[in-house]
Design an enzyme around this catalytic site. Sequence first.
Site, PDB file in Angstrom:
ATOM      1  N   SER A 180      -9.871 -14.283  -2.887  1.00 34.60           N
ATOM      2  CA  SER A 180      -9.406 -12.853  -2.674  1.00 34.60           C
ATOM      3  C   SER A 180     -11.196 -12.306  -3.807  1.00 34.60           C
ATOM      4  O   SER A 180     -11.653 -13.401  -4.677  1.00 34.60           O
ATOM      5  CB  SER A 180      -8.116 -12.275  -3.729  1.00 34.60           C
ATOM      6  OG  SER A 180      -8.695 -11.032  -3.853  1.00 34.60           O
TER       7      SER A 180
ATOM      8  N   HIS B 165       0.592  -1.702   0.394  1.00 30.57           N
ATOM      9  CA  HIS B 165      -0.134   0.157  -0.401  1.00 30.57           C
ATOM     10  C   HIS B 165       0.751   1.630   0.314  1.00 30.57           C
ATOM     11  O   HIS B 165       1.644   1.689   0.810  1.00 30.57           O
ATOM     12  CB  HIS B 165      -1.067   0.260   1.188  1.00 30.57           C
ATOM     13  CG  HIS B 165      -2.304   1.401   1.510  1.00 30.57           C
ATOM     14  ND1 HIS B 165      -1.529   2.476   1.846  1.00 30.57           N
ATOM     15  CD2 HIS B 165      -3.108   1.090   0.441  1.00 30.57           C
ATOM     16  CE1 HIS B 165      -2.897   2.639   1.183  1.00 30.57           C
ATOM     17  NE2 HIS B 165      -3.545   2.664   0.884  1.00 30.57           N
TER      18      HIS B 165
HETATM   19  C1  LIG Z   1      -2.982  -3.528   1.633  1.00 33.14           C
HETATM   20  C2  LIG Z   1      -3.119  -2.415   2.628  1.00 33.14           C
HETATM   21  N1  LIG Z   1      -2.854  -1.803   3.872  1.00 33.14           N
HETATM   22  C3  LIG Z   1      -3.384  -0.780   3.874  1.00 33.14           C
HETATM   23  C4  LIG Z   1      -4.943   0.362   3.336  1.00 33.14           C
HETATM   24  C5  LIG Z   1      -4.861   1.272   4.261  1.00 33.14           C
HETATM   25  O1  LIG Z   1      -6.283   1.132   4.943  1.00 33.14           O
HETATM   26  P1  LIG Z   1      -6.751   2.218   5.542  1.00 33.14           P
HETATM   27  O2  LIG Z   1      -7.144   3.115   4.340  1.00 33.14           O
HETATM   28  O3  LIG Z   1      -7.513   1.664   6.186  1.00 33.14           O
HETATM   29  O4  LIG Z   1      -6.251   2.439   6.489  1.00 33.14           O
HETATM   30  C6  LIG Z   1      -5.277   0.075   2.160  1.00 33.14           C
HETATM   31  C7  LIG Z   1      -6.418   0.259   2.551  1.00 33.14           C
HETATM   32  O5  LIG Z   1      -7.216   0.296   1.359  1.00 33.14           O
HETATM   33  C8  LIG Z   1      -5.075  -1.786   1.143  1.00 33.14           C
HETATM   34  O6  LIG Z   1      -5.430  -1.624   0.370  1.00 33.14           O
END
Ligand SMILES: Cc1ncc(COP(=O)(O)O)c(C=O)c1O
Length: 388
Positions: free
Chosen positions: A331, A130
């Site tokens: 998924s 991310h």
């Molecule tokens: C794999 C992954 N990690 C972290 C996040 C971040 O999460 P948040 O939007 O709840 O902060 C996302 C958001 O889509 C994600 O897909």
Amino acid sequence: MTSISPGEADYTIKPDQQKRLDDFYQMLLVEADHFLGYPCTREFDYRPLYRFLGLPMNNVGDPYIPSRYHLNSHEFEREVVDFFAHLTHVRKDEVWGYVTNGGTEGNMYGIYLARELYPKGLVYYSEATHYSVPKILRMVDSRNIMIKSQSKGEIDYQDLAETIRIHRDVPAIIFANIGTTMTGAVDDLRRIKQIMRDLAIKNYYIHCDAALSGMILPFVDNAQPSDFSGGADSIAISGHKMVGSPIPCGIVLAKKTNVERVACAVEYISTLDTTVSGSRNAITPLFLWYAIQTRQYSGFRKIIGHCLEVADYAISSLKAAGVSAWRNRHSITVVFPKQHEDVLSRWQIAVHGDIAHIVTMPHVKKSHINRFVADILAAKQNKSTVCA
Ligand SMILES: Cc1ncc(COP(=O)(O)O)c(C=O)c1O
């Protein structure tokens, strides 16, 4: 029932501003019916909890330690953490956790904890990670190396092993994806641990970013080990994604022994400063608690089953329309080549390079997929008409 006095303030809103709010709400309802591209469910009902919004609640401090700020929902927060401890296969007395502002804060906590334990540690994360993670690494000033990803989003184990081999003299902090953002790929903790064994690395830490799949894998048969039973030291899961919440939230869990090593006491709130944020949302733990009470494990299992069924329906419908679609195992993220901009915008579809995805969250029905595919076909038709 005790009523909350609004005091002397006048809360009457002018008619034109009231109209603005009404129009805004109507616009949101239309958009919510075209909501396929992001992993946030719109299926929840927390109306019985709205009265709590009339109080200045705040979960400041450690949820396990009494604080002088009594308007908190720590009791419910702890029960939420217990539920997620059960889902992620760790004993309640061996884990510590809290309700965060979302997956990002949970990942920040995991990296912060790993960094405190191993100040010289090197963080390894895949290129499918991310976008917020490189930012977090800069914030905590952590040395880090990006590892290649395979074509479907899983980390490239060979690149990981070769890179760690070069840096065997420093502890390894692995940022593992349990469901990547674009393709829902899950990094295999068994293979990661095997690499550590092969390289005789004793000092390492594994943080799992299970933003979406952390609420999918516990409810499917034959899930890949991707939690504490598979070797995780901490796990971050989003609350507003699969459980659902009108306010973003998440859950972070970490091994208690590690957390205790970095905790520090603060006199001002007479508790421990263990969390990333000081003031913390006290409503979202109530939302999550309420969802858990009303759905239970069996309810979530049914919901996940429905999401997977709609994902398969989307794949076959897209393929029938000439669009090559696929998904990773377990998924609900359906991946396909980027489509016409009108379609992407109307259905709020996230893109990355040449690929796009829809996420078949609980509110996504087969009728949405039918309309979405019809729009793709219509866009293709228009394009060929214009070209002709
Ligand atoms: C794999 C992954 N990690 C972290 C996040 C971040 O999460 P948040 O939007 O709840 O902060 C996302 C958001 O889509 C994600 O897909």
